[in-house]
Structures are given as structure tokens and as C-alpha cells.
Scaffold this motif. Structure first.
Motif, PDB file in Angstrom:
ATOM      1  N   THR B  34     -20.091 -30.670  -3.581  1.00 25.35           N
ATOM      2  CA  THR B  34     -20.634 -29.342  -3.905  1.00 25.35           C
ATOM      3  C   THR B  34     -20.303 -28.875  -5.197  1.00 25.35           C
ATOM      4  O   THR B  34     -21.253 -28.619  -5.843  1.00 25.35           O
ATOM      5  CB  THR B  34     -20.117 -28.152  -2.727  1.00 25.35           C
ATOM      6  N   GLU B  35     -19.072 -28.750  -5.512  1.00 27.97           N
ATOM      7  CA  GLU B  35     -18.745 -27.836  -7.002  1.00 27.97           C
ATOM      8  C   GLU B  35     -19.423 -28.595  -7.899  1.00 27.97           C
ATOM      9  O   GLU B  35     -20.149 -27.879  -8.856  1.00 27.97           O
ATOM     10  CB  GLU B  35     -17.265 -27.928  -6.756  1.00 27.97           C
ATOM     11  N   ASN B  36     -19.112 -29.935  -7.959  1.00 31.48           N
ATOM     12  CA  ASN B  36     -19.665 -30.429  -9.228  1.00 31.48           C
ATOM     13  C   ASN B  36     -21.440 -30.577  -9.242  1.00 31.48           C
ATOM     14  O   ASN B  36     -21.686 -30.439 -10.523  1.00 31.48           O
ATOM     15  CB  ASN B  36     -19.427 -32.250  -9.097  1.00 31.48           C
ATOM     16  N   ARG B  37     -22.026 -30.535  -8.320  1.00 27.33           N
ATOM     17  CA  ARG B  37     -23.315 -30.430  -8.204  1.00 27.33           C
ATOM     18  C   ARG B  37     -23.875 -29.072  -8.525  1.00 27.33           C
ATOM     19  O   ARG B  37     -24.816 -28.856  -9.312  1.00 27.33           O
ATOM     20  CB  ARG B  37     -23.909 -30.982  -6.610  1.00 27.33           C
ATOM     21  N   ILE B  38     -22.974 -28.254  -8.195  1.00 26.82           N
ATOM     22  CA  ILE B  38     -23.605 -26.886  -8.585  1.00 26.82           C
ATOM     23  C   ILE B  38     -23.218 -26.930 -10.183  1.00 26.82           C
ATOM     24  O   ILE B  38     -24.084 -26.224 -10.681  1.00 26.82           O
ATOM     25  CB  ILE B  38     -22.625 -25.782  -7.999  1.00 26.82           C
ATOM     26  N   LEU B  39     -22.304 -27.070 -10.578  1.00 23.95           N
ATOM     27  CA  LEU B  39     -22.031 -27.198 -11.996  1.00 23.95           C
ATOM     28  C   LEU B  39     -23.111 -27.911 -12.790  1.00 23.95           C
ATOM     29  O   LEU B  39     -23.404 -27.341 -13.842  1.00 23.95           O
ATOM     30  CB  LEU B  39     -20.430 -27.752 -12.326  1.00 23.95           C
ATOM     31  N   ALA B  40     -23.359 -29.048 -12.290  1.00 26.24           N
ATOM     32  CA  ALA B  40     -24.392 -29.683 -13.020  1.00 26.24           C
ATOM     33  C   ALA B  40     -25.853 -28.763 -12.944  1.00 26.24           C
ATOM     34  O   ALA B  40     -26.540 -28.756 -14.167  1.00 26.24           O
ATOM     35  CB  ALA B  40     -24.703 -31.079 -12.368  1.00 26.24           C
ATOM     36  N   GLU B  41     -26.287 -28.209 -11.735  1.00 29.99           N
ATOM     37  CA  GLU B  41     -27.418 -27.186 -11.842  1.00 29.99           C
ATOM     38  C   GLU B  41     -27.188 -26.172 -12.840  1.00 29.99           C
ATOM     39  O   GLU B  41     -28.198 -25.969 -13.464  1.00 29.99           O
ATOM     40  CB  GLU B  41     -27.465 -26.788 -10.364  1.00 29.99           C
ATOM     41  N   MET B  42     -26.124 -25.545 -13.108  1.00 27.80           N
ATOM     42  CA  MET B  42     -25.719 -24.637 -13.838  1.00 27.80           C
ATOM     43  C   MET B  42     -26.158 -25.051 -15.321  1.00 27.80           C
ATOM     44  O   MET B  42     -26.996 -24.172 -15.935  1.00 27.80           O
ATOM     45  CB  MET B  42     -24.402 -24.069 -14.043  1.00 27.80           C
ATOM     46  N   MET B  43     -25.601 -26.256 -15.651  1.00 28.38           N
ATOM     47  CA  MET B  43     -25.910 -26.542 -16.889  1.00 28.38           C
ATOM     48  C   MET B  43     -27.322 -26.967 -17.145  1.00 28.38           C
ATOM     49  O   MET B  43     -27.885 -26.857 -18.446  1.00 28.38           O
ATOM     50  CB  MET B  43     -24.974 -28.035 -17.214  1.00 28.38           C
ATOM     51  N   ALA B  44     -27.905 -27.460 -16.126  1.00 30.40           N
ATOM     52  CA  ALA B  44     -29.434 -28.131 -16.346  1.00 30.40           C
ATOM     53  C   ALA B  44     -30.147 -26.767 -16.366  1.00 30.40           C
ATOM     54  O   ALA B  44     -31.043 -26.442 -17.351  1.00 30.40           O
ATOM     55  CB  ALA B  44     -29.734 -28.708 -15.053  1.00 30.40           C
ATOM     56  N   GLN B  45     -30.208 -25.542 -15.752  1.00 30.25           N
ATOM     57  CA  GLN B  45     -30.844 -24.230 -15.666  1.00 30.25           C
ATOM     58  C   GLN B  45     -30.590 -23.654 -16.773  1.00 30.25           C
ATOM     59  O   GLN B  45     -31.500 -22.844 -17.378  1.00 30.25           O
ATOM     60  CB  GLN B  45     -30.386 -23.465 -14.414  1.00 30.25           C
ATOM     61  N   LEU B  46     -29.264 -23.878 -17.556  1.00 36.31           N
ATOM     62  CA  LEU B  46     -29.057 -23.121 -18.705  1.00 36.31           C
ATOM     63  C   LEU B  46     -29.939 -23.532 -19.896  1.00 36.31           C
ATOM     64  O   LEU B  46     -30.616 -22.985 -20.528  1.00 36.31           O
ATOM     65  CB  LEU B  46     -27.481 -22.906 -19.074  1.00 36.31           C
ATOM     66  N   ILE B  47     -30.019 -24.850 -20.069  1.00 41.23           N
ATOM     67  CA  ILE B  47     -30.463 -25.430 -21.040  1.00 41.23           C
ATOM     68  C   ILE B  47     -32.250 -25.359 -20.750  1.00 41.23           C
ATOM     69  O   ILE B  47     -32.845 -25.140 -21.811  1.00 41.23           O
ATOM     70  CB  ILE B  47     -30.391 -27.214 -21.095  1.00 41.23           C
ATOM     71  N   GLU B  48     -32.642 -25.509 -19.579  1.00 43.52           N
ATOM     72  CA  GLU B  48     -33.871 -25.342 -19.343  1.00 43.52           C
ATOM     73  C   GLU B  48     -34.400 -23.686 -19.868  1.00 43.52           C
ATOM     74  O   GLU B  48     -35.383 -23.558 -20.294  1.00 43.52           O
ATOM     75  CB  GLU B  48     -34.364 -25.516 -17.879  1.00 43.52           C
ATOM     76  N   ALA B  49     -33.478 -22.798 -19.585  1.00 43.41           N
ATOM     77  CA  ALA B  49     -33.884 -21.305 -19.858  1.00 43.41           C
ATOM     78  C   ALA B  49     -33.896 -21.051 -21.098  1.00 43.41           C
ATOM     79  O   ALA B  49     -34.763 -20.168 -21.552  1.00 43.41           O
ATOM     80  CB  ALA B  49     -32.846 -20.493 -18.825  1.00 43.41           C
ATOM     81  N   HIS B  50     -33.130 -22.080 -21.977  1.00 45.29           N
ATOM     82  CA  HIS B  50     -32.959 -21.590 -23.540  1.00 45.29           C
ATOM     83  C   HIS B  50     -33.482 -22.439 -24.360  1.00 45.29           C
ATOM     84  O   HIS B  50     -33.690 -22.280 -25.631  1.00 45.29           O
ATOM     85  CB  HIS B  50     -31.565 -21.273 -23.936  1.00 45.29           C
ATOM     86  N   THR B  51     -34.041 -23.583 -23.744  1.00 52.87           N
ATOM     87  CA  THR B  51     -34.833 -24.564 -24.720  1.00 52.87           C
ATOM     88  C   THR B  51     -35.747 -25.379 -24.149  1.00 52.87           C
ATOM     89  O   THR B  51     -36.465 -24.903 -23.072  1.00 52.87           O
ATOM     90  CB  THR B  51     -33.855 -25.945 -25.137  1.00 52.87           C
TER      91      THR B  51
END
Ligand SMILES: Nc1ncnc2c1ncn2[C@@H]1O[C@H](COP(=O)(O)OP(=O)(O)OP(=O)(O)O)[C@@H](O)[C@H]1O
Ligand SMILES: [Mg+2]
Lengths: 250, 513
Positions: B34-51
Motif C-alpha cells: 500500500t504505502e509504496n503504491r500511494i507514494l508512487a501515485e503522489m509522485m506521478a500526480q505531482l509531475i502530471e499536475a506541473h508538467t
């Protein structure tokens, strides 16, 4: 001596009551053989099973030796009554010798006494002990199984013997031979017997008296001559006509 | 975190999970928890939101060596890793250092050896921890792990199999804190441990500092005052080439630095594990609340657990013995109880339907649930008693049913003859019905034995040991060899039992039939 007095057996079923035996009375004297004959479902087996308490009468009284059977211990009563059921009912996991000797064993006979009793009985029913005693029932023919059943019923030398179509499933030749042997046995043993049969010839041959049953009722009970002289109704007359005029082997 | 595997298997898995080269600009990976998957999502969403970069997700990869291999091969560009894992599993370092030194070391070595960059930590630490039920902690004034020492002989410890086995788990902990030998922890499945501690069957569990369940149960995490547990600070690990190709990504991910402390990570994990949010929704909620979807930020915090699987392993013979003993005891009890019960039913047939039905219902209860039911029962609790009772209940149906049907199916003429010749009920049972039913009864016992040997592998979940021990630990550690060390003997045992009892069955079969 066996007495049935106004015995009725009613089975409750889903579709209503079945009066398997309906107000039946008869007596079998000491040393006498009664043959019960009648159509299928007329109540012969039921009447007989009330004698050794495999069934309890709904009303009426069954006595052996003058005492009501319901006052006798069922196990003791049954051990004083030999019983041969239609298909033999031998125990398949026991040898012929053990089948026959089981009751002797349970009655506490010494092994040697049991063994000699078994051999005596096997001789009596015409099966050489050396050949047959260690066989299992499935290693016997139908006729041989029937003989073992008879021997087993006689193990404790009971005063009363009940036989339900003991020769029913056999071919005519084997049956005739067993009849002959049975008659000589009867002479030796002097038992009080009830034999159920479908076959009028067999009834004439084996029975001192014959009881004709139909639809749970005892239609007529008497010697062959009495029946011939005055058949109680058409049903008895039909049965007599179906029989060979003079019973063979008599 | 927790999940390395042998290198060969890892390479194979990497091949199977990697697939063809992605069309996306950037691939974010994660491990399979769980935790690792959530963190991966965070990073992905952050990059998608700003680039404008197209981000692909390759989450749920099976274990450290698999993800690491995928990162090296370029099948993924980045994933969240824990410093302790990099230290022990990837760099294969022994011993431990403090959090900072660990981070610095892995960052330096990763870059030098693999061209991989550790970015700034997220701020939480997912490391092993010891938790005590609140009332016990209050009563005994337990705040630090060293406070446990005088109470260990009376406290009940329910520790996960993995923790019990790992050098950086119980064995090392007991040494570091010089615990008395009287402390005898029970091995159990982590999920069940919380139930057990909640119902008061145990007092102490092992856990990890970001476990979402810590927020939900009344437990206190003890301070690791001797700093035994290795540091497991979590941070994004990214390929150097990716940073060069997309220079905007590095500063973007730096906005996550030190934004998530242990408590926060616990709550985010609980969003998924307890509240049923998707990984993406949980990640999005955090990013949104932290205002990271609009601007930038920074903070500070700690790491996560994972470690070298150093399964010392109970000797196979002992596992086998425990397994056989559990199964045999349950089977014996089931035969002693089930055969008389089945015989009683032949004499009271109106109870046969309900009773056999009830034993059948037991069989439909999932094994793990049945085991879990046993834990709160007074006098049972964790360990072999509960396991034997559960196995006993499972073994009952085939034995009761076969005894009943075996006896009732004895030819009616034979039973009639037995009654008519004057056998008592007992004599009829012993001399006629039982011998003729023996083969059927034995077949029931045999069925129960084979089922029982299989189910007994689950006994390890509640600390009863047996061949399930290596199976469960192996699954947690992603170690196929260890799984097989339990599974193969269990399967062989079932085959041997089946054949042996089959022989007995044939011998028991009455002669002449
Ligand atoms: N246990 C029972 N429950 C209900 N009905 C029964 C039962 N036993 C016998 N009957 C019925 O009682 C009647 C008499 O049966 P019984 O077996 O005495 O006949 P039978 O004269 O021996 O017949 P057969 O010559 O076919 O053996 C039959 O209608 C039978 O269906
Ligand atoms: Mg009949």
C-alpha cells in the motif's frame, strides 16, 4: 407352542393406515409345522415377525410356551427362536463356521464345543465341514447359503424355528432336494415351526397344517385334507387348484 | 520496505513484469504494498499536475530486487525506496548506522555504482517498532523498549513470523536490549496480531512505524532507546538520465521533501486500508490538502523498514514433527469424537440431518477465519490449542458422515438377521455393523487426514508452527525457496498419509467382502 390371539398390526403411512395383519388368531402346537401361504403383501412376514418381536402387535397377544412374548426379554426370546430370513442374511465378513457358531460363542460355549456343534450342524444340512467351514458366504451358491442359514438358525437348538420363504429363491431341482432333506430333518428335530411360502405344493409337503392369508386376514387354517374337503372361499379354492393334485415327494 | 527475493528469481520477475519499452515520457514504479503504491501515485500526480510529461505507472512490482532491476534496466524511471533496504538488500551492507549516515551512504553508493539518485526523503520512517496495549503501557509505565526488560516473563508477545526470524527483528532486538531468555514470543500473522492484542490475548506486537492500524487500535509505540532498528527513511530513487532528460522533475519532487511524517503516513495508509480509498485517491487527497497541486513546498521527517531476509529457519525435522503432531492430535480427537457421534446418530437418526449439516457448515468457514475465531476463546488463545481445535472441527465432517452412512448402508437383511437371531444392540454394532462399515469409516479418516495436513499449514498464522512457518514467511519475504521448504514436505506428507491410510483401509476391510 405358539399362539396368536386376535393379533392386528397397523402401519401408519403417508397415505393412511395399512392393516398388514388384521385380527389373526392361530396356534402351532409343540412339534407341529404350520405353513403360511398367501399372495404377496397378505401379511405373512409381518405375522411371523411378531412371534420373535421384530414387530410389536398393535393389538392382540402373541404367546410362546404360554407366556406373552412382550413379557419376555427380547434377546432371550430371539435366542430361543431360530429365524431364517428370505435371502439368508448371512454375515459376509464371517466364515461359514463363525456365522453358524456366533450365538454359541455369545452364549459362552467353550471353543471346542462350538466347533463340534458347527460341524454337527454342517453335517446336518449336508455341507461337509472340511470343505465349507472356512469359506465366506460369497464363496457359496445360493442353495448352500440357504443351508448355512438353516444351520445358523438351529445353532442353539431352539424349540421354535421361523422360516420366511427359505427355499424361495432357488431353482426347482435344488428346491426339491432341499425339501427332501428338510423333511428328514423335521423328523429328527421335532421343532415347532412356522414356514412362510408362496407355493401351495411346498405348503402341502412341509406343513402339518396350512394357514391361508389374504389381505391381512387368516382366511382358513387347517390340514391339507380339511382345506380340500371344505375350502373356506374362492380364494382358497383357487390356491388348491393351482397346486399339483397329489404333492410330489410326499 | 519488506520484500526482497533471490536475485535469479528477481531477474525473472523483472523480465516478466517489465514488458515492452513504454511510450510515456516517464515511468513511475512501486513495490507491491500500500504505502509504496500511494507514494508512487503522489509522485506521478505531482509531475502530471506541473508538467506536460506523460507519466506511466508500473506499480505493484513484486519485491525490492524486481523493482531495482526494473529501475536499472530503465523499464521504470523512479520509485520510492527505503534507506535501510538499499543498505542491506541492494548494497548488502552489514550492521547499521544512524539515519543520516545510512542515507548519505546509500545515496553516494547508488550514484557511483548504478547512476541512480536518491532525492530528498519524504520525511517519514517506515521502520520496525514495538507496540504495547495502552492499558498495559499505563499500568507498567512502559515508554521505551528498555522498560520492557523486567516485565518480559509476564507479558505476552505475539510477533510476526518474519520479525521473529529476521536478524534485524526479534533475535537482534533481544540481544541489543539484553532481554532475559524467559521471554518467549509467539509467532503469528500480523493482521491477526492486532485482533489478539485488542481482545487482550497478547500484550505486545511488532509493527512498523507507518502501519495504518496503529491509528485504529489502542496501542502505544515504544521508543527504540538503544536505536536498534535500522533506519528506513523513505525517498524517491530516480535514474540520473531521467533527471537530465527532464530537468524540471528534480525540483518538482523536492516539493515532497519532508512533507510526510510518520503520523501522516499512518493516516494516508489507513485511507486505503481502512477506508477503502484507491491509491490514487489517497495520494490526491494528500497532495490537495498539502497545497502541492498548485505551488511548491518543503519540510522534514524520517524513513521505513525493510531488511535483509536472514531466515535462520527452524530445522525441517522439527517443523515436520510439529505439523504431524498437530494433524495427528486433531485427527485422533476427531476420530474419538466423530465415530461415537456418528454411531449415536445411527441410533437417533432424526438428529443425523442437523448434526451432519452442522459439521458441514464448519467446513465452509474459511480456514483462517476459523483459526481467528479460536483466539478469543478462553483457554485457547494463540498457539497449538487453537490450531488443534480448528483442525479437529474440520476433520469432524468426513468422519461423522462416513461413520453414519457406513453403518446405515449395511444391508438391511443382514441387520434384520442380526436382530432376529438375538444379538443385543451392542453386539450387533460391534460384531456386524462396525466391521462392515470399517472401510467407509477409514475412508473418512483418510479424507480428514489429507485435508488436515493441508490446513495445518495455516496454523503458523496463529503461532502454532509447523510447515506453514516457512511458507508464510517465504511469501512475506518473497522467497520462493523458503516457501518450497514448507510446501514440498507438506505435499509429500499428504501423499504419504494418503497412501499409508489407504493401506490401513484395505487391511481393515472385512474379509469376505
Ligand atoms: N414397515 C412397514 N411399514 C409400512 N407398511 C408395511 C411395513 N411392513 C409391511 N408393510 C405392509 O404390510 C403389508 C404386509 O406385508 P408383509 O411383508 O407381511 O407381506 P407378505 O405376506 O410377507 O408379502 P410377501 O409374500 O411379498 O413377502 C404389505 O402391504 C406391506 O406393504
Ligand atoms: Mg414376506
Amino acid at each position: 407352542m405358539i399362539e396368536l390371539a386376535h393379533v392386528t398390526k397397523v402401519y401408519p403411512t403417508d397415505t393412511g393406515e395399512v392393516r398388514a395383519v388384521d385380527d389373526v388368531s392361530f396356534t402351532v402346537d409343540e412339534g407341529e409345522t404350520l405353513c403360511l401361504i398367501g399372495t404377496s403383501g397378505s401379511g405373512k412376514t409381518t405375522a411371523m415377525r411378531m412371534i420373535n418381536r421384530l414387530e410389536e402387535p398393535t393389538t392382540g397377544t402373541v404367546r410362546t410356551g404360554g407366556r406373552p412374548v412382550t413379557e419376555q426379554d427380547a434377546t432371550m426370546l430371539r435366542r430361543s427362536i431360530g429365524y431364517v430370513i428370505q435371502r439368508g442374511g448371512l454375515f459376509p465378513h464371517m466364515t461359514v463356521a463363525r456365522n453358524i457358531g456366533l450365538l454359541c460363542e455369545l452364549e459362552g460355549y467353550e471353543t471346542a464345543r462350538t466347533t463340534s456343534r458347527v460341524q454337527e450342524l454342517l453335517d446336518l444340512v449336508g455341507l461337509p465341514p472340511d470343505t465349507y467351514q472356512s469359506r465366506y458366504p460369497r464363496e457359496l451358491s445360493g442353495g448352500q447359503q440357504q443351508r448355512v442359514s438353516v444351520a445358523r438358525a438351529l445353532a442353539l437348538d431352539p424349540p421354535i424355528v421361523l422360516m420366511d420363504e427359505p427355499f424361495g429363491a432357488l431353482d426347482p431341482l435344488t428346491r426339491r432336494q432341499l425339501h427332501r432333506e428338510f423333511l428328514s430333518l423335521q423328523d429328527i428335530l421335532d421343532k415347532t415351526m412356522v414356514i412362510v411360502t408362496h407355493d401351495m405344493d411346498e405348503a402341502f409337503l412341509l406343513g402339518d397344517r396350512i394357514g391361508v392369508m389374504d389381505a391381512g386376514k387368516m382366511v382358513q387354517c387347517g390340514t391339507a385334507d380339511e382345506l380340500r374337503a371344505a375350502p373356506a372361499n374362492d380364494f382358497v379354492r383357487d390356491l388348491l387348484e393351482a397346486a399339483t393334485p397329489e404333492a410330489p415327494g410326499a | 520496505m519488506r520484500s526482497p527475493g533471490p536475485a535469479a528469481l528477481a531477474a525473472l520477475c523483472a523480465m516478466l513484469t517489465a514488458g515492452p519499452a513504454a511510450a510515456a515520457d516517464l515511468v513511475v514504479g512501486s513495490k507491491n504494498f500500500t504505502e509504496n503504491r500511494i507514494l508512487a501515485e503522489m509522485m506521478a500526480q505531482l509531475i502530471e499536475a506541473h508538467t506536460d510529461l506523460e507519466v506511466e505507472r508500473r506499480t505493484n512490482l513484486g519485491g525490492t530486487m524486481v523493482v531495482f532491476a526494473a529501475l536499472q534496466s530503465g523499464d521504470i524511471d523512479l520509485y520510492p525506496e527505503y534507506t535501510g533496504t538499499g543498505w542491506a538488500i541492494v548494497l548488502k551492507r552489514q550492521g547499521t548506522r544512524d539515519a543520516l549516515e545510512t542515507y548519505v551512504t546509500v545515496a553516494r553508493e547508488y550514484q557511483a555504482r548504478y547512476g541512480l539518485i536518491w532525492l530528498s526523503p519524504f520525511g517519514f520512517e517506515n521502520s520496525y517498532a514495538i507496540a504495547v496495549r495502552d492499558d498495559v503501557a499505563d499500568r507498567l509505565s512502559l515508554r521505551r523498549i528498555s522498560d520492557l526488560t523486567p516485565h518480559l516473563s509476564t507479558l505476552r508477545l505475539g510477533l510476526s513470523h518474519e520479525f521473529l526470524r529476521r536478524e534485524d527483528g526479534w533475535p537482534g532486538l533481544a540481544r541489543a536490549y539484553q532481554f532475559p531468555a524467559a521471554a518467549t514470543p509467539t509467532g503469528m500473522e500480523h493482521g491477526l496480531a492486532y485482533e489478539a492484542i485488542d481482545s487482550g490475548r497478547i500484550d505486545i506486537v511488532d509493527t512498523w512505524t507507518t502501519d495504518g492500524k496503529l491509528a485504529r487500535f489502542d496501542v502505544t509505540v515504544l521508543e527504540d532507546d538503544h536505536q536498534f532498528f535500522p533506519p528506513y527513511d523513505c525517498a524517491p530513487v530516480i535514474r540520473q538520465g531521467t533527471l537530465a532528460a527532464h530537468p524540471e522533475v528534480g525540483p518538482l519532487l523536492a516539493r515532497l521533501a519532508f512533507k510526510i511524517d510518520n503520523r501522516r503516513m499512518q493516516r494516508i495508509n489507513a485511507l486505503v486500508e481502512a477506508e477503502g480509498l484507491s491509491f490514487a485517491a489517497a495520494a490526491h487527497r494528500f497532495l490537495d490538502e498539502a497545497g502541492l497541486l498548485q505551488a511548491g513546498a518543503a519540510a522534514k521527517s524520517a524513513p521505513t523498514p525493510a531488511a535483509a531476509p536472514t531466515p535462520t529457519g527452524t530445522p525441517l525435522a522439527q517443523l515436520l514433527l510439529t505439523h504431524v503432531w498437530l494433524t495427528f492430535l486433531a485427527l485422533l480427537l476427531a476420530a474419538l469424537g466423530g465415530i461415537p457421534l456418528g454411531l449415536w446418530l445411527t441410533r437417533h437418526p432424526r438428529f443425523a440431518g442437523p448434526v451432519i449439516g452442522a459439521t458441514g457448515v464448519i467446513q465452509t468457514v474459511p480456514s483462517l477465519a476459523l483459526l481467528a475465531f479460536m483466539i478469543p476463546i478462553p483457554g485457547l488463545g494463540l498457539g497449538s490449542r487453537s490450531a488443534v481445535l480448528a483442525l479437529f472441527l474440520y476433520a469432524l465432517l468426513p468422519i461423522v458422515r462416513n461413520t453414519y452412512t457406513g453403518v446405515t448402508e449395511v444391508d438391511a437383511d443382514i441387520v434384520d438377521a442380526a436382530r432376529g437371531m438375538g444379538l443385543t444392540d451392542r453386539q450387533r454394532l460391534v460384531l456386524v455393523e462396525l466391521p462392515l462399515a470399517s472401510r467407509t469409516i477409514m475412508a473418512g479418516i483418510r479424507t480428514s487426514a489429507v485435508i488436515g495436513i493441508g490446513i495445518a499449514t495455516l496454523a503458523a498464522f496463529i503461532g502454532a508452527g509447523g510447515l506453514g512457518d516457512p511458507i508464510i514467511t517465504g511469501l512475506q519475504l518473497n522467497d520462493t525457496a523458503m516457501v518450497l521448504r514448507g510446501a514440498v514436505p507438506a505435499a509429500l506428507l499428504a501423499v504419504v498419509a494418503d497412501v499409508a491410510l489407504g493401506l490401513v483401509e484395505r487391511r481393515l476391510a472385512p474379509p469376505g467382502t
